[in-house]
Design a protein around this motif. Structure first.
Motif, PDB file in Angstrom:
ATOM      1  N   THR A  50      34.883  48.373  42.675  1.00  0.00           N
ATOM      2  CA  THR A  50      36.297  48.050  42.546  1.00  0.00           C
ATOM      3  C   THR A  50      36.647  47.961  41.075  1.00  0.00           C
ATOM      4  OG1 THR A  50      36.286  46.780  44.606  1.00  0.00           O
ATOM      5  CG2 THR A  50      38.090  46.357  43.069  1.00  0.00           C
ATOM      6  N   ILE A  51      37.746  48.604  40.693  1.00  0.00           N
ATOM      7  CA  ILE A  51      38.207  48.564  39.312  1.00  0.00           C
ATOM      8  C   ILE A  51      39.669  48.127  39.278  1.00  0.00           C
ATOM      9  CG2 ILE A  51      38.818  51.029  39.313  1.00  0.00           C
ATOM     10  CD1 ILE A  51      37.957  51.114  36.343  1.00  0.00           C
ATOM     11  N   TRP A  52      39.993  47.251  38.365  1.00  0.00           N
ATOM     12  CA  TRP A  52      41.374  46.816  38.175  1.00  0.00           C
ATOM     13  C   TRP A  52      41.996  47.589  37.024  1.00  0.00           C
ATOM     14  CZ3 TRP A  52      41.603  40.706  38.325  1.00  0.00           C
ATOM     15  CH2 TRP A  52      41.365  40.277  39.639  1.00  0.00           C
ATOM     16  N   VAL A  53      43.219  48.079  37.236  1.00  0.00           N
ATOM     17  CA  VAL A  53      43.950  48.801  36.201  1.00  0.00           C
ATOM     18  C   VAL A  53      45.409  48.367  36.241  1.00  0.00           C
ATOM     19  CG1 VAL A  53      42.402  50.772  36.455  1.00  0.00           C
ATOM     20  CG2 VAL A  53      44.570  50.739  37.674  1.00  0.00           C
ATOM     21  N   ASP A  54      46.153  48.651  35.175  1.00  0.00           N
ATOM     22  CA  ASP A  54      47.572  48.289  35.199  1.00  0.00           C
ATOM     23  C   ASP A  54      48.413  49.454  35.701  1.00  0.00           C
ATOM     24  OD1 ASP A  54      48.081  50.061  33.097  1.00  0.00           O
ATOM     25  OD2 ASP A  54      48.157  48.507  31.579  1.00  0.00           O
ATOM     26  N   GLU A  55      49.709  49.190  35.819  1.00  0.00           N
ATOM     27  CA  GLU A  55      50.611  50.167  36.439  1.00  0.00           C
ATOM     28  C   GLU A  55      50.792  51.430  35.603  1.00  0.00           C
ATOM     29  OE1 GLU A  55      52.987  47.407  33.857  1.00  0.00           O
ATOM     30  OE2 GLU A  55      51.405  47.192  35.360  1.00  0.00           O
ATOM     31  N   THR A  56      50.466  51.380  34.310  1.00  0.00           N
ATOM     32  CA  THR A  56      50.671  52.558  33.458  1.00  0.00           C
ATOM     33  C   THR A  56      49.526  53.569  33.575  1.00  0.00           C
ATOM     34  OG1 THR A  56      49.564  51.632  31.490  1.00  0.00           O
ATOM     35  CG2 THR A  56      51.906  51.091  31.800  1.00  0.00           C
ATOM     36  N   VAL A  78      40.498  51.491  43.434  1.00  0.00           N
ATOM     37  CA  VAL A  78      41.329  51.122  42.299  1.00  0.00           C
ATOM     38  C   VAL A  78      42.420  50.167  42.750  1.00  0.00           C
ATOM     39  CG1 VAL A  78      42.824  51.950  40.495  1.00  0.00           C
ATOM     40  CG2 VAL A  78      40.902  53.333  41.246  1.00  0.00           C
ATOM     41  N   VAL A  79      42.478  49.026  42.071  1.00  0.00           N
ATOM     42  CA  VAL A  79      43.468  48.008  42.402  1.00  0.00           C
ATOM     43  C   VAL A  79      44.440  47.872  41.240  1.00  0.00           C
ATOM     44  CG1 VAL A  79      43.850  45.566  42.932  1.00  0.00           C
ATOM     45  CG2 VAL A  79      41.838  46.766  43.865  1.00  0.00           C
ATOM     46  N   GLN A  80      45.730  48.021  41.523  1.00  0.00           N
ATOM     47  CA  GLN A  80      46.739  47.904  40.473  1.00  0.00           C
ATOM     48  C   GLN A  80      47.105  46.444  40.237  1.00  0.00           C
ATOM     49  OE1 GLN A  80      50.150  50.537  40.747  1.00  0.00           O
ATOM     50  NE2 GLN A  80      51.493  48.944  39.922  1.00  0.00           N
ATOM     51  N   LYS A  81      47.125  46.059  38.951  1.00  0.00           N
ATOM     52  CA  LYS A  81      47.537  44.725  38.532  1.00  0.00           C
ATOM     53  C   LYS A  81      48.624  44.859  37.471  1.00  0.00           C
ATOM     54  CE  LYS A  81      44.718  41.767  40.636  1.00  0.00           C
ATOM     55  NZ  LYS A  81      45.140  40.505  41.279  1.00  0.00           N
TER      56      LYS A  81
END
Length: 412
Positions: A50-56, A78-81
């Motif tokens: 699991t990887i966290w990334v931002d909306e951009t 991929v989880v959007q934060k």
């Protein structure tokens, strides 16, 4: 820098990659031990990350994940934060075991995340063609904590309608600007609180970095702007004020508008402003800041990269992805998708957009923004001292600089 990758891993491929890749979580931790043992079976090898990334960056990393799944079979969710929440949520959730295996973020998070025990050192099997200063951005206490992929820095932006060539020194640039009849020879935003960030390329050209560095490029806690070099910059700062290059009345918005209005041939700024300039029909070029003190100018670098959570139970699989992130293939993919200056030097050399290429060139000598705890004691004293010199409150720039140094060191 934060997105997803979904995959399923064939056992033979997984074991091969694990053998030649590096291990991220310390071998003595229960998580790593269990991962290493489980990796001997096909079921464990075909695990998920699991990887966290931002909306951009969500779409970029999802696309990258499709390539990674084809190469390895490892599934990456991929989880959007939200940008404003990603680090805060990670600090809150990682200790509970609810956080991700990997997180995409800025290099200057490193000190805080290491201090909280939330990220693990990594050992890349091959650093590929990653620029040394981007790797140094993720070095902390002699260890590497992230894989860089994108860089941002300021540079000199030129209005080609006013001047068409740029001198090699900042003094000559000032004289050129005055001869062009512009209201300001050049613009460097300051504001009433100071702006050491935008002034940094000038300061470093005097050989006065904020902190001294170790051999690997990581920072020590010894001030580099103490002594004759920093004092020479302080004296020059007063000259910039006298020449109408630096003013406390010129904050970010005022500086941008003055340049848009054609009041100066030059402005030191970042890529966040160039779109407005081109949309206004301006013909601009992006260049490295000429030296004022005889040494190369070095802007601060902001570097984006991928960290490995110390709470991850998938250290081996995570390191396969981190090794993949360091490849030119992955770096090229992310550049093609996101258009950010890449950490990989070979990809950067292939940039065809002239403005982006200018920022990349200006950042070659750049210095990562320090992430050490001592940086917290620097900013306010630094900015306030520059303001006092620029607006004339400090009758003696050198004395003001010496007082600043002592006040900063007292805060360590």
């Amino acid at each position: 820098m934060r997105k997803s990758i979904v995959t399923m891993l064939a056992a033979g491929v997984a074991l091969s990659l694990a053998a030649c890749g590096s291990t991220g979580a310390p071998a003595t931790t229960p998580a790593t031990a269990s991962t290493a043992a489980a990796a001997t079976t096909p079921a464990a090898a075909a695990g998920n990350l699991t990887i966290w990334v931002d909306e951009t960056r969500i779409d970029d990393f999802k696309a990258l994940g499709e390539d990674f799944v084809s190469a390895s079979g490892v599934a990456l969710d991929v989880v959007q934060k939200p940008t404003a929440d990603i680090k805060t949520d990670f600090v809150a959730q990682a200790p509970t075991g609810e956080g991700p295996d990997l997180i995409v973020g800025a290099h200057d998070w490193t000190g805080e995340l290491v201090s909280n025990g939330l990220i693990s050192p990594i050992e890349l099997g091959d650093k590929g063609k990653l620029a040394d200063n981007t790797v140094a951005a993720f070095q902390y206490d002699g260890a590497l904590y992230g894989v860089p992929y994108a860089v941002e820095n300021i540079a000199l932006v030129r209005n080609n309608k006013i001047v068409q060539d740029t001198p090699d020194t900042f003094d000559a640039l000032i004289e050129q600007g005055k001869g062009a009849g512009a209201e300001f020879p050049a613009i460097i935003q300051v504001g009433d609180g100071g702006d050491a960030y935008h002034m940094y390329p000038i300061q470093t050209s005097f050989g006065a970095p904020v902190f001294k560095s170790n051999a690997d490029g990581s920072y020590t806690n010894e001030l580099g702007m103490e002594g004759a070099e920093g004092e020479a910059f302080a004296t020059y700062l007063k000259k910039l004020a006298d020449e109408k290059v630096a003013s406390v009345s010129m904050g970010g918005d005022q500086a941008k508008q003055a340049f848009l209005d054609g009041k100066s041939p030059y402005m030191i700024t970042g890529p966040w402003n160039t779109a407005a300039f081109t949309e206004a029909g301006m013909d601009i070029s992006v260049l490295a800041v000429p030296s004022a003190g005889g040494q190369p100018s070095a802007p601060f670098l902001g570097v984006q990269g991928v960290y490995l959570s110390s709470k991850s139970e998938n250290g081996i699989l995570a390191n396969q992805f981190l090794d993949y992130m360091a490849t030119t293939e992955a770096q090229q993919k992310l550049f093609d998708l996101g258009g950010r200056v890449p950490a990989d030097t070979s990809v950067a050399e292939g940039i065809t957009d002239e403005l982006l290429a200018g920022f990349a060139e200006a950042g070659k000598n750049g210095q990562p923004m320090p992430s050490i705890p001592e940086m917290g004691a620097v900013w306010s004293h630094w900015g306030n001292t520059e303001v006092s010199i620029i607006n004339g409150q400090a009758a003696d720039p050198v004395a003001a600089w010496k007082t600043m140094v002592e006040n900063i060191k007292a805060g360590f």
